[in-house]
Design an enzyme around this catalytic site. Structure first.
Site, mmCIF file in Angstrom:
data_model
loop_
_atom_site.group_PDB
_atom_site.id
_atom_site.type_symbol
_atom_site.label_atom_id
_atom_site.label_comp_id
_atom_site.label_asym_id
_atom_site.label_seq_id
_atom_site.Cartn_x
_atom_site.Cartn_y
_atom_site.Cartn_z
ATOM 1 N N LYS A 196 -8.693 1.353 15.572
ATOM 2 C CA LYS A 196 -7.315 1.711 15.964
ATOM 3 C C LYS A 196 -7.201 1.780 17.489
ATOM 4 O O LYS A 196 -6.225 1.323 18.077
ATOM 5 C CB LYS A 196 -6.916 3.060 15.350
ATOM 6 N N SER B 13 -3.216 5.913 14.575
ATOM 7 C CA SER B 13 -3.660 7.170 13.964
ATOM 8 C C SER B 13 -3.937 8.184 15.059
ATOM 9 O O SER B 13 -4.355 7.821 16.173
ATOM 10 C CB SER B 13 -4.951 6.888 13.181
ATOM 11 N N ALA B 14 -3.764 9.450 14.728
ATOM 12 C CA ALA B 14 -4.071 10.525 15.673
ATOM 13 C C ALA B 14 -5.545 10.517 16.060
ATOM 14 O O ALA B 14 -5.932 11.143 17.047
ATOM 15 C CB ALA B 14 -3.723 11.869 15.044
ATOM 16 N N GLY C 128 0.823 -1.213 0.000
ATOM 17 C CA GLY C 128 0.000 0.000 0.000
ATOM 18 C C GLY C 128 0.857 1.263 0.000
ATOM 19 O O GLY C 128 2.075 1.226 -0.227
ATOM 20 N N TYR C 129 0.184 2.371 0.240
ATOM 21 C CA TYR C 129 0.820 3.699 0.127
ATOM 22 C C TYR C 129 1.987 3.861 1.129
ATOM 23 O O TYR C 129 3.140 4.040 0.732
ATOM 24 C CB TYR C 129 -0.269 4.748 0.356
ATOM 25 N N ILE C 130 1.684 3.783 2.408
ATOM 26 C CA ILE C 130 2.745 4.022 3.403
ATOM 27 C C ILE C 130 3.679 2.812 3.446
ATOM 28 O O ILE C 130 4.905 2.947 3.584
ATOM 29 C CB ILE C 130 2.126 4.301 4.793
ATOM 30 N N ASP D 289 0.511 -9.217 1.855
ATOM 31 C CA ASP D 289 -0.552 -8.288 1.476
ATOM 32 C C ASP D 289 -1.562 -9.039 0.614
ATOM 33 O O ASP D 289 -1.173 -9.864 -0.214
ATOM 34 C CB ASP D 289 0.080 -7.119 0.675
ATOM 35 N N TYR E 112 -13.735 3.275 11.898
ATOM 36 C CA TYR E 112 -12.325 3.079 11.550
ATOM 37 C C TYR E 112 -11.444 3.464 12.752
ATOM 38 O O TYR E 112 -10.580 2.704 13.184
ATOM 39 C CB TYR E 112 -11.968 3.923 10.318
HETATM 40 P P1 NAD Z 1 -3.293 1.368 2.001
HETATM 41 O O1 NAD Z 1 -4.707 0.968 1.812
HETATM 42 O O2 NAD Z 1 -2.586 2.000 0.866
HETATM 43 O O3 NAD Z 1 -2.431 0.111 2.506
HETATM 44 C C1 NAD Z 1 -2.992 -0.934 3.250
HETATM 45 C C2 NAD Z 1 -2.540 -2.242 2.621
HETATM 46 O O4 NAD Z 1 -3.099 -3.325 3.379
HETATM 47 C C3 NAD Z 1 -3.034 -2.409 1.169
HETATM 48 O O5 NAD Z 1 -1.948 -2.749 0.338
HETATM 49 C C4 NAD Z 1 -4.066 -3.549 1.231
HETATM 50 O O6 NAD Z 1 -4.066 -4.315 0.064
HETATM 51 C C5 NAD Z 1 -3.599 -4.309 2.471
HETATM 52 N N1 NAD Z 1 -4.670 -5.026 3.172
HETATM 53 C C6 NAD Z 1 -5.889 -4.564 3.537
HETATM 54 N N2 NAD Z 1 -6.580 -5.529 4.194
HETATM 55 C C7 NAD Z 1 -5.766 -6.623 4.246
HETATM 56 C C8 NAD Z 1 -5.903 -7.921 4.797
HETATM 57 N N3 NAD Z 1 -7.038 -8.304 5.402
HETATM 58 N N4 NAD Z 1 -4.875 -8.782 4.670
HETATM 59 C C9 NAD Z 1 -3.729 -8.430 4.039
HETATM 60 N N5 NAD Z 1 -3.549 -7.218 3.476
HETATM 61 C C10 NAD Z 1 -4.558 -6.315 3.606
HETATM 62 O O7 NAD Z 1 -3.263 2.327 3.287
HETATM 63 P P2 NAD Z 1 -2.097 3.265 3.830
HETATM 64 O O8 NAD Z 1 -2.519 4.660 3.646
HETATM 65 O O9 NAD Z 1 -0.781 2.808 3.321
HETATM 66 O O10 NAD Z 1 -2.228 2.951 5.383
HETATM 67 C C11 NAD Z 1 -1.472 1.941 6.003
HETATM 68 C C12 NAD Z 1 -1.870 1.840 7.455
HETATM 69 O O11 NAD Z 1 -1.728 3.115 8.083
HETATM 70 C C13 NAD Z 1 -3.335 1.439 7.676
HETATM 71 O O12 NAD Z 1 -3.409 0.575 8.793
HETATM 72 C C14 NAD Z 1 -4.022 2.749 7.964
HETATM 73 O O13 NAD Z 1 -5.167 2.583 8.763
HETATM 74 C C15 NAD Z 1 -2.937 3.479 8.733
HETATM 75 N N6 NAD Z 1 -3.092 4.936 8.683
HETATM 76 C C16 NAD Z 1 -3.149 5.558 7.473
HETATM 77 C C17 NAD Z 1 -3.320 6.936 7.420
HETATM 78 C C18 NAD Z 1 -3.415 7.657 6.090
HETATM 79 O O14 NAD Z 1 -3.795 8.831 6.074
HETATM 80 N N7 NAD Z 1 -3.048 7.043 4.972
HETATM 81 C C19 NAD Z 1 -3.424 7.680 8.605
HETATM 82 C C20 NAD Z 1 -3.352 7.003 9.826
HETATM 83 C C21 NAD Z 1 -3.175 5.620 9.855
HETATM 84 C C1 UD1 Z 2 -9.254 11.378 7.949
HETATM 85 C C2 UD1 Z 2 -9.915 10.631 9.056
HETATM 86 C C3 UD1 Z 2 -8.845 10.028 9.967
HETATM 87 C C4 UD1 Z 2 -7.901 9.153 9.156
HETATM 88 C C5 UD1 Z 2 -7.314 9.966 8.010
HETATM 89 C C6 UD1 Z 2 -6.496 9.100 7.086
HETATM 90 C C7 UD1 Z 2 -12.065 11.743 9.399
HETATM 91 C C8 UD1 Z 2 -12.906 12.523 10.368
HETATM 92 N N1 UD1 Z 2 -10.808 11.489 9.790
HETATM 93 O O1 UD1 Z 2 -8.528 12.459 8.526
HETATM 94 O O2 UD1 Z 2 -9.477 9.256 10.964
HETATM 95 O O3 UD1 Z 2 -6.849 8.675 9.992
HETATM 96 O O4 UD1 Z 2 -8.378 10.544 7.229
HETATM 97 O O5 UD1 Z 2 -7.271 8.219 6.344
HETATM 98 O O6 UD1 Z 2 -12.507 11.361 8.332
HETATM 99 N N2 UD1 Z 2 -11.267 18.019 2.846
HETATM 100 C C9 UD1 Z 2 -11.912 18.893 1.985
HETATM 101 N N3 UD1 Z 2 -12.267 18.423 0.754
HETATM 102 C C10 UD1 Z 2 -12.016 17.141 0.343
HETATM 103 C C11 UD1 Z 2 -11.361 16.250 1.244
HETATM 104 C C12 UD1 Z 2 -11.025 16.729 2.496
HETATM 105 O O7 UD1 Z 2 -12.152 20.048 2.301
HETATM 106 O O8 UD1 Z 2 -12.391 16.775 -0.785
HETATM 107 C C13 UD1 Z 2 -10.872 18.536 4.166
HETATM 108 C C14 UD1 Z 2 -11.528 17.778 5.312
HETATM 109 O O9 UD1 Z 2 -12.764 18.372 5.616
HETATM 110 C C15 UD1 Z 2 -10.485 17.968 6.415
HETATM 111 C C16 UD1 Z 2 -9.150 18.063 5.664
HETATM 112 O O10 UD1 Z 2 -9.480 18.343 4.306
HETATM 113 O O11 UD1 Z 2 -10.716 19.171 7.066
HETATM 114 C C17 UD1 Z 2 -8.346 16.767 5.706
HETATM 115 O O12 UD1 Z 2 -9.218 15.710 5.333
HETATM 116 P P1 UD1 Z 2 -8.714 14.209 5.106
HETATM 117 O O13 UD1 Z 2 -7.590 14.209 4.138
HETATM 118 O O14 UD1 Z 2 -9.911 13.377 4.785
HETATM 119 O O15 UD1 Z 2 -8.092 13.805 6.503
HETATM 120 P P2 UD1 Z 2 -8.718 13.902 7.979
HETATM 121 O O16 UD1 Z 2 -10.145 14.204 7.967
HETATM 122 O O17 UD1 Z 2 -7.834 14.800 8.748
#
Ligand code: NAD
Ligand code: UD1
Length: 338
Positions: A154, A125-126, A11-13, A32, A150
């Site tokens: 966490k 996550s925060a 995935g992304y991160i 994955d 979601y």
């Molecule tokens: P992502 O969806 O890009 O990556 C998640 C990966 O997990 C994907 O490659 C997906 O195929 C795999 N996956 C999902 N369910 C699975 C399962 N049951 N078994 C095996 N693989 C599985 O997401 P990301 O943005 O890279 O996030 C990674 C982690 O960080 C997640 O746990 C997410 O909740 C957490 N996180 C992300 C953010 C964000 O903003 N991206 C913020 C806070 C926390």
């Molecule tokens: C969201 C989730 C958070 C999760 C994170 C990563 C909520 C309440 N929180 O954070 O739990 O860990 O995503 O997946 O959903 N925005 C716009 N227009 C858009 C999209 C977003 O104005 O089209 C604004 C939102 O209102 C927010 C800010 O951009 O104020 C950031 O949004 P987003 O990227 O979705 O992240 P969070 O809401 O901070």
């Protein structure tokens, strides 16, 4: 150097973290199910690192598949990214979120315990700070219930991990509380590739910039913030990936369960993102103001001093870097990895 199992590494991160792990000399095994990740991202990681990793396609909800990985590889530590992350979707299909995130994590921890592997870095996550705490968030604030399913998963996983570490001193667990990850690797070879309409701000902005979406809707402009739009703590994904490598080294040498915020500590508004994106990249983002999005908090950002003091981690990338790198990735991959 260690053998690291990375769940959700496609995935992304995860993909950015695999690259940093390979660059640091670790062996990487990705597990994955590719439900939201891509094999192509891993091929590109290998090219960028000029090194190879192992990939096992499997689901963390399947104990046998996990056990087999621990039998086939000598794993030293696990970084656990796998799970579902769309907040809106988690409100519609809570059980699916509980299954992937909570039940899947339990299967993983059981397999680790069976195999005698007790070092873990978990993607939190925060959102676990909930709605009651004021920013900047500090790790020892009492957590409160997130307002979506979601976030709830966490919080539950964090609490389980704390109890596991209390009960068995062999566990060594890092809870990394991410703020808002954005950006992409400088090469433009790997980045965020959401399926369908993006929920998060940054991929939406880049898809408007490339012409895949008509305009950005800014959700709410009457918040009690400096310009009326929400403020968030945006963190470059490469800085975030590096935090995992440091947390991993820390956990291989320590015991217990410890949380670290991974953010810059700087509140940046949604409007500031749009305006800075336009300035840095020389592209216009057609925008409208829309209703507030349910569940959004006006502002949240980190106190990032614990990660600096204890992990020696500090973000290197500026807001301008984050926006330039997000655009560079989108521009060179208008349809993501497909
Ligand atoms: P992502 O969806 O890009 O990556 C998640 C990966 O997990 C994907 O490659 C997906 O195929 C795999 N996956 C999902 N369910 C699975 C399962 N049951 N078994 C095996 N693989 C599985 O997401 P990301 O943005 O890279 O996030 C990674 C982690 O960080 C997640 O746990 C997410 O909740 C957490 N996180 C992300 C953010 C964000 O903003 N991206 C913020 C806070 C926390
Ligand atoms: C969201 C989730 C958070 C999760 C994170 C990563 C909520 C309440 N929180 O954070 O739990 O860990 O995503 O997946 O959903 N925005 C716009 N227009 C858009 C999209 C977003 O104005 O089209 C604004 C939102 O209102 C927010 C800010 O951009 O104020 C950031 O949004 P987003 O990227 O979705 O992240 P969070 O809401 O901070």
């Amino acid at each position: 150097m260690a053998n690291i199992l990375v769940t959700g590494g496609a995935g992304y991160i995860g993909s950015h973290t695999c690259l940093e792990l390979l660059n640091a000399g670790h062996e990487v095994i990705v597990f994955d199910n590719l439900s939201n990740g891509s094999g192509e991202s891993l091929r590109r990681v290998e090219k960028l690192a000029n090194n190879s990793l192992d990939f096992v396609q499997g689901d963390i909800r399947c104990q046998d598949e996990l056990d087999r990985v621990f039998q086939n590889y000598q794993i030293d530590a696990v970084i656990h990214f796998a799970g579902l992350k769309a907040v809106g979707e988690s409100q519609q299909i809570p059980l699916t979120y509980f299954d992937h995130n909570i039940a899947g994590s339990i299967q993983l921890f059981k397999s680790m315990q069976k195999a005698g592997v007790f070092s873990l870095v978990f993607s939190s996550s925060a959102t676990v700070y909930g709605e009651l705490n004021p920013s900047p968030y500090q790790e020892d604030m009492p957590l409160s219930l997130p307002n979506n399913n979601y976030g709830y998963t966490k919080l539950v996983i964090e609490q389980m991990l704390e109890k596991m570490a209390l009960a068995d001193a062999r566990w060594s667990i890092a809870l990394l509380r991410y703020f808002n990850p954005v950006g992409a690797h400088k090469s433009g070879q790997i980045g965020e590739d959401p399926r369908g309409i993006p929920n998060n701000l940054m991929p939406y902005v880049t898809q408007v910039a490339i012409g895949r979406r008509e305009k950005l809707s800014i959700f709410g402009h009457d918040y009690p913030t400096k310009d009326g739009t929400c403020e968030r703590d945006f963190i470059h994904v490469v800085d975030l990936a590096k935090a995992h490598v440091l947390a991993l080294s820390n956990r291989l040498n320590n015991q217990g369960c410890r949380a670290w915020n991974i953010g810059t500590g700087a509140p940046i508004s949604v409007l500031q993102i749009k305006e800075t994106f336009e300035k840095v990249n020389g592209v216009q983002i057609p925008t409208e103001f829309a209703e507030r999005r349910s569940g959004d908090l006006p502002a949240f950002y980190a106190d990032a001093s614990r990660a600096k003091n204890e992990l020696g981690w500090q973000p290197q990338y500026t807001l301008e870097d984050m926006l330039a790198d997000s655009w560079n990735w989108q521009k060179h991959n208008p349809n993501g990895f497909s």
